[in-house]
Design a protein around this motif. Structure first.
Motif: not given
Length: 191
Positions: A83-84, A161-163, A179-180, A185-186
């Protein structure tokens, strides 16, 4: 040498101070180290999980890798790493709302552990001098943040908030997409 970077030293000092404060009440206290390959004190984004994973000793004196890291050899860390990197989230540090290993056989922190872990995290946040974004992965990280941290900080950081990034959580319909979106967004807000 990676372990000697200036940005990791304040985090190591904070961890040692926390352990010294707590060891009298919690004699079996064991806390993983911050990953020296992360941005450490220079992080713009904090990925906050629930608690360190299950202790699986690879040596007689150290559980697992001994680090809170996306480089660990487990599916949750692999999901975070993907993800990162896929979504361009840079300048990251990974930590847990409850930073110490839970008792054997337990995977979820209780209310007292959440409150105590959040209290400790409030002492860590000022050391993360460039922090702008906090990604709250999972219900325990979210509860600890919104109940025990955010009321004391106000809008100092953008928190999302994320799963939880565990394979089981991400198998639920819509969770991977959620989560993606959150990580994207982050990344955008962290800049």
């Amino acid at each position: 040498m990676l372990e000697e970077t200036a940005a990791i030293q304040p985090l190591r000092e904070w961890t040692a101070s926390m352990v010294a404060r707590r060891i009298g009440r919690q004699t079996d206290l064991l806390v993983p180290e911050f990953d020296p390959a992360d941005s450490a004190a220079d992080a713009k984004t904090l990925i906050l999980l629930d608690a360190p994973g299950t202790m699986l000793p690879d040596t007689a004196d150290r559980p697992g890798s001994g680090f809170a890291s996306v480089d660990n050899d487990d599916p949750t860390a692999e999901n975070l790493w993907n993800l990162r990197n896929t979504l361009g989230l840079e300048h990251v540090v990974v930590w847990n709302i409850v930073p110490w290993y839970l008792a054997p056989g337990r995977k979820k922190p209780n209310a007292a552990e959440l409150a105590q872990g959040a209290m400790e995290l409030r002492g860590l946040l000022p050391i993360l001098r460039k922090l702008r974004v906090v990604v709250l992965c999972g219900p325990h990280a979210q509860e600890g943040w919104w109940k025990h941290i955010e009321p004391f900080l106000g809008n100092t950081y953008s928190a999302f908030n994320a799963p939880h990034p565990s394979p089981l959580a991400l198998k639920q319909p819509g969770r991977r997409e959620e989560i993606e979106r959150t990580f994207a967004r982050a990344a955008q807000v962290a800049g």
